[in-house]
Design a protein around this motif. Structure first.
Motif, PDB file in Angstrom:
ATOM      1  N   SER A 183      11.337  50.257  13.196  1.00  0.00           N
ATOM      2  CA  SER A 183      12.745  50.336  13.601  1.00  0.00           C
ATOM      3  C   SER A 183      13.638  50.637  12.404  1.00  0.00           C
ATOM      4  O   SER A 183      14.599  51.404  12.518  1.00  0.00           O
ATOM      5  CB  SER A 183      13.189  49.020  14.252  1.00  0.00           C
ATOM      6  OG  SER A 183      12.473  48.803  15.438  1.00  0.00           O
ATOM      7  N   SER A 184      13.327  50.061  11.256  1.00  0.00           N
ATOM      8  CA  SER A 184      14.100  50.336  10.042  1.00  0.00           C
ATOM      9  C   SER A 184      13.955  51.791   9.624  1.00  0.00           C
ATOM     10  O   SER A 184      14.940  52.445   9.247  1.00  0.00           O
ATOM     11  CB  SER A 184      13.642  49.427   8.897  1.00  0.00           C
ATOM     12  OG  SER A 184      13.841  48.088   9.219  1.00  0.00           O
ATOM     13  N   ILE A 185      12.744  52.292   9.684  1.00  0.00           N
ATOM     14  CA  ILE A 185      12.517  53.711   9.344  1.00  0.00           C
ATOM     15  C   ILE A 185      13.258  54.602  10.319  1.00  0.00           C
ATOM     16  O   ILE A 185      13.893  55.595   9.921  1.00  0.00           O
ATOM     17  CB  ILE A 185      11.006  54.026   9.326  1.00  0.00           C
ATOM     18  CG1 ILE A 185      10.330  53.304   8.161  1.00  0.00           C
ATOM     19  CG2 ILE A 185      10.759  55.529   9.245  1.00  0.00           C
ATOM     20  CD1 ILE A 185       8.812  53.362   8.182  1.00  0.00           C
ATOM     21  N   THR A 186      13.205  54.255  11.596  1.00  0.00           N
ATOM     22  CA  THR A 186      13.916  55.045  12.610  1.00  0.00           C
ATOM     23  C   THR A 186      15.417  55.065  12.328  1.00  0.00           C
ATOM     24  O   THR A 186      16.063  56.119  12.414  1.00  0.00           O
ATOM     25  CB  THR A 186      13.658  54.458  14.015  1.00  0.00           C
ATOM     26  OG1 THR A 186      12.257  54.467  14.262  1.00  0.00           O
ATOM     27  CG2 THR A 186      14.367  55.260  15.080  1.00  0.00           C
ATOM     28  N   ILE A 230      11.766  64.502  14.863  1.00  0.00           N
ATOM     29  CA  ILE A 230      11.006  63.290  14.553  1.00  0.00           C
ATOM     30  C   ILE A 230      11.015  62.372  15.777  1.00  0.00           C
ATOM     31  O   ILE A 230      12.010  61.749  16.097  1.00  0.00           O
ATOM     32  CB  ILE A 230      11.602  62.569  13.335  1.00  0.00           C
ATOM     33  CG1 ILE A 230      11.585  63.498  12.142  1.00  0.00           C
ATOM     34  CG2 ILE A 230      10.839  61.294  13.049  1.00  0.00           C
ATOM     35  CD1 ILE A 230      12.263  62.945  10.934  1.00  0.00           C
ATOM     36  N   VAL A 231       9.888  62.320  16.446  1.00  0.00           N
ATOM     37  CA  VAL A 231       9.779  61.542  17.670  1.00  0.00           C
ATOM     38  C   VAL A 231       8.731  60.430  17.535  1.00  0.00           C
ATOM     39  O   VAL A 231       8.864  59.372  18.158  1.00  0.00           O
ATOM     40  CB  VAL A 231       9.399  62.479  18.847  1.00  0.00           C
ATOM     41  CG1 VAL A 231       9.179  61.698  20.122  1.00  0.00           C
ATOM     42  CG2 VAL A 231      10.438  63.542  19.032  1.00  0.00           C
ATOM     43  N   LEU A 232       7.748  60.635  16.688  1.00  0.00           N
ATOM     44  CA  LEU A 232       6.623  59.714  16.608  1.00  0.00           C
ATOM     45  C   LEU A 232       7.033  58.310  16.144  1.00  0.00           C
ATOM     46  O   LEU A 232       6.633  57.316  16.753  1.00  0.00           O
ATOM     47  CB  LEU A 232       5.550  60.278  15.665  1.00  0.00           C
ATOM     48  CG  LEU A 232       4.295  59.427  15.533  1.00  0.00           C
ATOM     49  CD1 LEU A 232       3.613  59.262  16.888  1.00  0.00           C
ATOM     50  CD2 LEU A 232       3.346  60.029  14.528  1.00  0.00           C
ATOM     51  N   ILE A 233       7.843  58.225  15.107  1.00  0.00           N
ATOM     52  CA  ILE A 233       8.207  56.916  14.567  1.00  0.00           C
ATOM     53  C   ILE A 233       9.024  56.091  15.571  1.00  0.00           C
ATOM     54  O   ILE A 233       8.698  54.925  15.816  1.00  0.00           O
ATOM     55  CB  ILE A 233       8.915  57.039  13.206  1.00  0.00           C
ATOM     56  CG1 ILE A 233       7.917  57.610  12.189  1.00  0.00           C
ATOM     57  CG2 ILE A 233       9.446  55.699  12.733  1.00  0.00           C
ATOM     58  CD1 ILE A 233       8.493  57.920  10.846  1.00  0.00           C
ATOM     59  N   PRO A 234      10.053  56.638  16.186  1.00  0.00           N
ATOM     60  CA  PRO A 234      10.766  55.847  17.199  1.00  0.00           C
ATOM     61  C   PRO A 234       9.876  55.463  18.387  1.00  0.00           C
ATOM     62  O   PRO A 234      10.008  54.364  18.948  1.00  0.00           O
ATOM     63  CB  PRO A 234      11.901  56.759  17.661  1.00  0.00           C
ATOM     64  CG  PRO A 234      12.063  57.770  16.595  1.00  0.00           C
ATOM     65  CD  PRO A 234      10.727  57.904  15.930  1.00  0.00           C
ATOM     66  N   LEU A 235       8.956  56.356  18.738  1.00  0.00           N
ATOM     67  CA  LEU A 235       8.033  56.067  19.830  1.00  0.00           C
ATOM     68  C   LEU A 235       7.140  54.873  19.470  1.00  0.00           C
ATOM     69  O   LEU A 235       6.950  53.957  20.279  1.00  0.00           O
ATOM     70  CB  LEU A 235       7.174  57.289  20.151  1.00  0.00           C
ATOM     71  CG  LEU A 235       6.152  57.112  21.270  1.00  0.00           C
ATOM     72  CD1 LEU A 235       6.863  56.857  22.591  1.00  0.00           C
ATOM     73  CD2 LEU A 235       5.252  58.312  21.361  1.00  0.00           C
ATOM     74  N   LEU A 236       6.617  54.866  18.244  1.00  0.00           N
ATOM     75  CA  LEU A 236       5.786  53.755  17.790  1.00  0.00           C
ATOM     76  C   LEU A 236       6.583  52.447  17.731  1.00  0.00           C
ATOM     77  O   LEU A 236       6.084  51.381  18.080  1.00  0.00           O
ATOM     78  CB  LEU A 236       5.175  54.062  16.427  1.00  0.00           C
ATOM     79  CG  LEU A 236       4.092  55.148  16.408  1.00  0.00           C
ATOM     80  CD1 LEU A 236       3.672  55.442  14.972  1.00  0.00           C
ATOM     81  CD2 LEU A 236       2.900  54.734  17.247  1.00  0.00           C
ATOM     82  N   ALA A 237       7.838  52.538  17.294  1.00  0.00           N
ATOM     83  CA  ALA A 237       8.695  51.348  17.242  1.00  0.00           C
ATOM     84  C   ALA A 237       8.909  50.791  18.647  1.00  0.00           C
ATOM     85  O   ALA A 237       8.865  49.569  18.863  1.00  0.00           O
ATOM     86  CB  ALA A 237      10.031  51.684  16.594  1.00  0.00           C
ATOM     87  N   THR A 238       9.124  51.664  19.592  1.00  0.00           N
ATOM     88  CA  THR A 238       9.329  51.244  20.979  1.00  0.00           C
ATOM     89  C   THR A 238       8.068  50.617  21.566  1.00  0.00           C
ATOM     90  O   THR A 238       8.133  49.569  22.225  1.00  0.00           O
ATOM     91  CB  THR A 238       9.767  52.455  21.838  1.00  0.00           C
ATOM     92  OG1 THR A 238      10.940  53.018  21.260  1.00  0.00           O
ATOM     93  CG2 THR A 238      10.030  52.052  23.262  1.00  0.00           C
ATOM     94  N   VAL A 239       6.926  51.234  21.316  1.00  0.00           N
ATOM     95  CA  VAL A 239       5.655  50.697  21.821  1.00  0.00           C
ATOM     96  C   VAL A 239       5.376  49.327  21.195  1.00  0.00           C
ATOM     97  O   VAL A 239       4.971  48.379  21.882  1.00  0.00           O
ATOM     98  CB  VAL A 239       4.493  51.681  21.533  1.00  0.00           C
ATOM     99  CG1 VAL A 239       3.144  51.025  21.780  1.00  0.00           C
ATOM    100  CG2 VAL A 239       4.645  52.934  22.383  1.00  0.00           C
ATOM    101  N   SER A 240       5.624  49.219  19.902  1.00  0.00           N
ATOM    102  CA  SER A 240       5.414  47.945  19.213  1.00  0.00           C
ATOM    103  C   SER A 240       6.314  46.849  19.777  1.00  0.00           C
ATOM    104  O   SER A 240       5.868  45.724  20.030  1.00  0.00           O
ATOM    105  CB  SER A 240       5.659  48.128  17.715  1.00  0.00           C
ATOM    106  OG  SER A 240       5.530  46.924  17.045  1.00  0.00           O
ATOM    107  N   ALA A 241       7.573  47.166  19.985  1.00  0.00           N
ATOM    108  CA  ALA A 241       8.516  46.190  20.557  1.00  0.00           C
ATOM    109  C   ALA A 241       8.121  45.818  21.982  1.00  0.00           C
ATOM    110  O   ALA A 241       8.213  44.650  22.386  1.00  0.00           O
ATOM    111  CB  ALA A 241       9.932  46.739  20.518  1.00  0.00           C
ATOM    112  N   ALA A 242       7.667  46.804  22.741  1.00  0.00           N
ATOM    113  CA  ALA A 242       7.241  46.543  24.122  1.00  0.00           C
ATOM    114  C   ALA A 242       6.020  45.615  24.139  1.00  0.00           C
ATOM    115  O   ALA A 242       5.955  44.675  24.944  1.00  0.00           O
ATOM    116  CB  ALA A 242       6.930  47.846  24.836  1.00  0.00           C
TER     117      ALA A 242
END
Length: 152
Positions: free
Chosen positions: A57-60, A72-84
């Protein structure tokens, strides 16, 4: 009473109570081991998912301010999956549940050992032995029932 040690029926009863205590002692030792292991696993999962969520999330956030492109879509996607995953799995609750069970099993294990000592030393009446064993058995059932998967 000294006559108890001479009474074959009492000795047979005493022996059967000791055997049952040994079974419960083994079961509670397994519960201690298993719940400690699972609590540690859920604790690690909680820390890893939490760290991943914070870092990603910080990187995003940083990328949003410095790079205005939509590439850049991968990092926010990973942040969302991690939070979920952190929300859905709720590892902190699962860790707490297992740590609590670990403590309860440890306490119950000590109570079964105390009962066995009392039985072996012929300090308890038959009724007292049965009452204590029934009480501890009920506590064991409650702990194991609390560990069954539930829909919440």
């Amino acid at each position: 009473m000294l006559f108890r040690r001479q009474d074959p029926d009492y000795q047979k009863f005493q022996s059967s109570i000791c055997i049952r205590c040994d079974e419960f002692i083994q079961d509670t030792e397994n519960g201690i081991k298993d719940n400690k292991k699972l609590a540690n696993i859920w604790g690690i999962i909680h820390i890893l998912l939490g760290l991943a969520t914070v870092v990603l999330s910080s990187i995003t956030t940083a990328i949003t301010f410095y790079d205005q492109s939509d590439s850049i879509v991968l990092i926010p996607l990973l942040a969302t999956v991690s939070a979920a995953c952190l929300t859905f799995l709720n590892p902190s609750r699962r860790e707490f549940k297992r740590r609590t069970a670990y403590i309860k099993f440890k306490n119950l294990n000590n109570r079964f050992k105390d009962l066995k000592l009392g039985v072996e030393n012929s300090k308890l009446s038959k009724e007292d032995m049965l009452d204590r064993l029934a009480n501890l058995s009920e506590r064991y059932e409650i702990i194991t029932e609390d560990l069954k998967p539930s829909v919440d």
